[in-house]
Design a protein around this motif. Structure first.
Motif, short mmCIF file in Angstrom:
data_model
loop_
_atom_site.label_atom_id
_atom_site.label_comp_id
_atom_site.label_asym_id
_atom_site.label_seq_id
_atom_site.Cartn_x
_atom_site.Cartn_y
_atom_site.Cartn_z
N ALA A 25 1.19 -1.07 -0.33
CA ALA A 25 0.40 -0.40 0.25
C ALA A 25 0.94 1.17 0.26
CB ALA A 25 -0.86 -0.13 0.93
N VAL A 26 0.72 2.07 -1.23
CA VAL A 26 1.50 3.73 -0.89
C VAL A 26 0.63 4.53 -0.87
CG1 VAL A 26 3.14 4.54 -2.69
CG2 VAL A 26 2.48 2.42 -2.89
N THR A 27 0.80 5.13 0.19
CA THR A 27 0.62 6.23 0.27
C THR A 27 1.25 7.19 1.00
OG1 THR A 27 -1.09 7.66 2.30
CG2 THR A 27 -0.12 5.68 2.50
N ALA A 32 1.09 17.39 -2.05
CA ALA A 32 1.34 16.36 -3.43
C ALA A 32 2.62 16.16 -3.05
CB ALA A 32 0.95 17.07 -4.59
N PRO A 33 3.13 14.47 -1.92
CA PRO A 33 4.80 14.35 -2.33
C PRO A 33 5.00 13.29 -3.39
CG PRO A 33 2.49 13.35 -0.90
CD PRO A 33 1.69 14.06 -1.27
N GLY A 34 3.92 12.35 -4.21
CA GLY A 34 4.55 12.20 -5.13
C GLY A 34 3.90 10.80 -5.84
N ARG A 35 2.72 10.22 -4.55
CA ARG A 35 2.32 9.15 -4.49
C ARG A 35 1.75 8.57 -5.41
NH1 ARG A 35 -2.31 10.11 -1.95
NH2 ARG A 35 -3.18 9.33 -4.22
N THR A 36 1.10 8.93 -6.74
CA THR A 36 0.62 8.93 -7.93
C THR A 36 1.85 7.92 -8.59
OG1 THR A 36 -1.59 9.42 -6.45
CG2 THR A 36 -0.90 8.56 -8.90
N THR A 37 2.59 9.12 -8.82
CA THR A 37 3.77 9.13 -9.69
C THR A 37 4.62 7.84 -9.09
OG1 THR A 37 4.13 11.01 -8.95
CG2 THR A 37 3.67 11.18 -10.73
N ASP A 126 2.97 -10.96 -9.32
CA ASP A 126 3.89 -10.51 -8.39
C ASP A 126 3.89 -9.68 -7.22
OD1 ASP A 126 4.82 -13.03 -9.60
OD2 ASP A 126 5.27 -11.62 -10.99
N VAL A 127 4.03 -8.28 -7.83
CA VAL A 127 3.51 -7.54 -6.76
C VAL A 127 2.07 -6.52 -7.44
CG1 VAL A 127 4.78 -4.88 -5.97
CG2 VAL A 127 6.12 -7.60 -6.66
N VAL A 128 1.22 -6.68 -6.14
CA VAL A 128 0.19 -5.35 -5.97
C VAL A 128 0.63 -3.95 -5.40
CG1 VAL A 128 -1.73 -5.16 -5.63
CG2 VAL A 128 -1.41 -7.91 -6.46
N LEU A 129 0.58 -3.54 -6.43
CA LEU A 129 0.50 -2.30 -5.97
C LEU A 129 -0.77 -1.83 -5.40
CD1 LEU A 129 3.65 -0.61 -7.65
CD2 LEU A 129 3.44 -2.11 -5.18
N ILE A 130 -1.17 -1.15 -4.04
CA ILE A 130 -2.45 -0.37 -4.13
C ILE A 130 -1.79 1.31 -4.01
CG2 ILE A 130 -4.38 0.19 -2.26
CD1 ILE A 130 -3.75 -2.58 -1.86
N LEU A 145 -5.74 -2.76 3.51
CA LEU A 145 -5.42 -3.77 5.09
C LEU A 145 -4.14 -4.95 4.62
CD1 LEU A 145 -8.34 -3.22 7.67
CD2 LEU A 145 -6.03 -2.48 7.56
N HIS A 146 -4.70 -5.38 3.67
CA HIS A 146 -4.59 -6.77 3.25
C HIS A 146 -2.83 -6.47 2.86
CE1 HIS A 146 -7.99 -9.40 2.95
NE2 HIS A 146 -8.57 -7.84 2.69
N ALA A 147 -2.33 -5.47 2.86
CA ALA A 147 -0.76 -4.97 2.32
C ALA A 147 0.28 -5.35 3.41
CB ALA A 147 -0.53 -3.99 1.96
N HIS A 148 1.38 -6.08 2.68
CA HIS A 148 2.16 -6.98 4.07
C HIS A 148 3.80 -5.35 4.33
CE1 HIS A 148 0.97 -9.84 1.20
NE2 HIS A 148 0.98 -11.13 2.39
N ASP A 149 2.88 -4.25 3.39
CA ASP A 149 4.08 -3.32 3.10
C ASP A 149 3.06 -2.32 2.88
OD1 ASP A 149 6.70 -4.64 3.30
OD2 ASP A 149 5.75 -5.42 1.71
N VAL A 150 3.23 -1.11 4.25
CA VAL A 150 2.37 0.66 4.10
C VAL A 150 4.18 1.32 3.58
CG1 VAL A 150 1.58 2.46 4.87
CG2 VAL A 150 1.21 0.15 5.74
#
Length: 317
Positions: A25-27, A32-37, A126-130, A145-150
């Motif tokens: 999970a990327v937040t 605008a810190p650049g999360r989406t890019t 292999d990888v899911v990026l949220i 909440l299913h993320a292994h890493d935040v």
């Protein structure tokens, strides 16, 4: 001896066997810190390495993943997957670089249980990026909440660093998350980025007993705004730039991060007011970082073309 070698080889095969997708999970904090890019460029870099990548777009609107990429056809079939009308492989949109995109609005996510939402994470990726959308209380969605890493994206300026600390506090108290990864974005100086990450980790450890691990940094690059205007990833549009190389460093390191249980399987968080000491941590932290940042910058929309800085072309994994 032969049996020992065979047993070792079999053990190694079991160790390396992939069990489900790695979910990240990327937040980020306010502004605008650049999360989406970060999400789209990391997806491009991982795909370039041969990984099967699924991007889940929670932040729909003018700055969504789909909008940033100029529109990805067929990405809006989330409900069809949940109702069992479409297989995940048929429901996703496919970007030209090879990764998949699935849009999941807040309204769609709210209708389903965690077990039902697991359907979109049980595919072959292999990888899911949220691209994770936090709620009004700063908490993750049931899907994230299913993320292994935040992974929290921040800029190296006082306001963004303080916003990052606030996000860490909220996420920690909402979900009992004890470890985060932090990526410094649009970095003009590697030394400042390293110092800010170390200071942030020290304050989070002292006041929250939370571990913050550096995910590295991405250089401020004048080619980034141009890539955004072209609706392209800088990894693809300008592959020799410093920022593109930094995203590849991040993609190289991600598969080697220790695999932790999903957030949803950890101890539940507690909903409570922060004590005076924890509340004072933000002020303490601003004082700590004052020596490595310029004056606080206002939140802004979009990318800012910072002047390029002299920096090494490589960084530690």
């Amino acid at each position: 001896m032969d049996k020992f070698v065979i047993d070792q080889a079999e053990g190694l095969r079991r160790l390396l066997a992939r069990v489900g997708s790695r979910v990240v999970a990327v937040t980020g904090g306010a502004g605008a810190p650049g999360r989406t890019t970060t999400v789209v460029n990391l997806a491009a870099a991982l795909t370039e390495q041969g990984k099967d990548v699924l991007v889940i777009d929670e932040c729909l609107g003018p700055r969504s993943v789909c909008t940033t990429l100029g529109g990805v056809r067929g990405a809006g079939n989330f409900e069809a997957v949940m109702r069992g009308e479409m297989a995940l492989a048929d429901a996703v949109g496919r970007h030209g670089l090879g990764f998949s995109v699935l849009a999941a609005s807040r309204e769609n996510r709210a209708r389903y249980t965690g077990a039902q939402l697991q359907k979109v994470l049980a595919g072959p990726a292999d990888v899911v990026l949220i691209d994770a959308q936090l709620d009004a209380e700063g908490a993750l969605s049931p899907l994230a909440l299913h993320a292994h890493d935040v992974l929290i994206v921040m800029r190296v300026c006082a306001q963004s660093i303080t916003d990052t600390y606030a996000s860490v506090k909220r996420l920690h108290f909402a979900h009992a998350i004890g470890q985060f990864r932090v990526l410094a974005n649009q970095v003009a100086s590697v030394e400042e980025a390293q110092s800010a990450l170390e200071n942030l980790a020290g304050v989070a450890s002292r006041y929250l007993s939370v571990t913050l691990e550096s995910a590295g940094w991405v250089a401020a690059d004048p080619h980034m705004p141009r890539a955004v205007r072209l609706s392209r990833c800088i990894v693809d549009a300008f592959p020799s730039t410093v920022a593109a190389r930094d995203f590849r460093h991040l993609a190289d390191a991600l598969p080697h991060w220790p695999m932790r249980p999903a957030v949803s399987s950890r101890s539940p968080g507690t909903s409570r007011l922060l004590g005076a000491a924890a509340a004072a941590a933000a002020d303490a932290f601003v004082s700590t970082v004052a020596g490595v940042t310029s004056a606080p910058e206002p939140a802004h929309a979009g990318w800012r073309a910072d002047p390029p800085a002299q920096r090494p072309t490589t960084q530690p994994a």
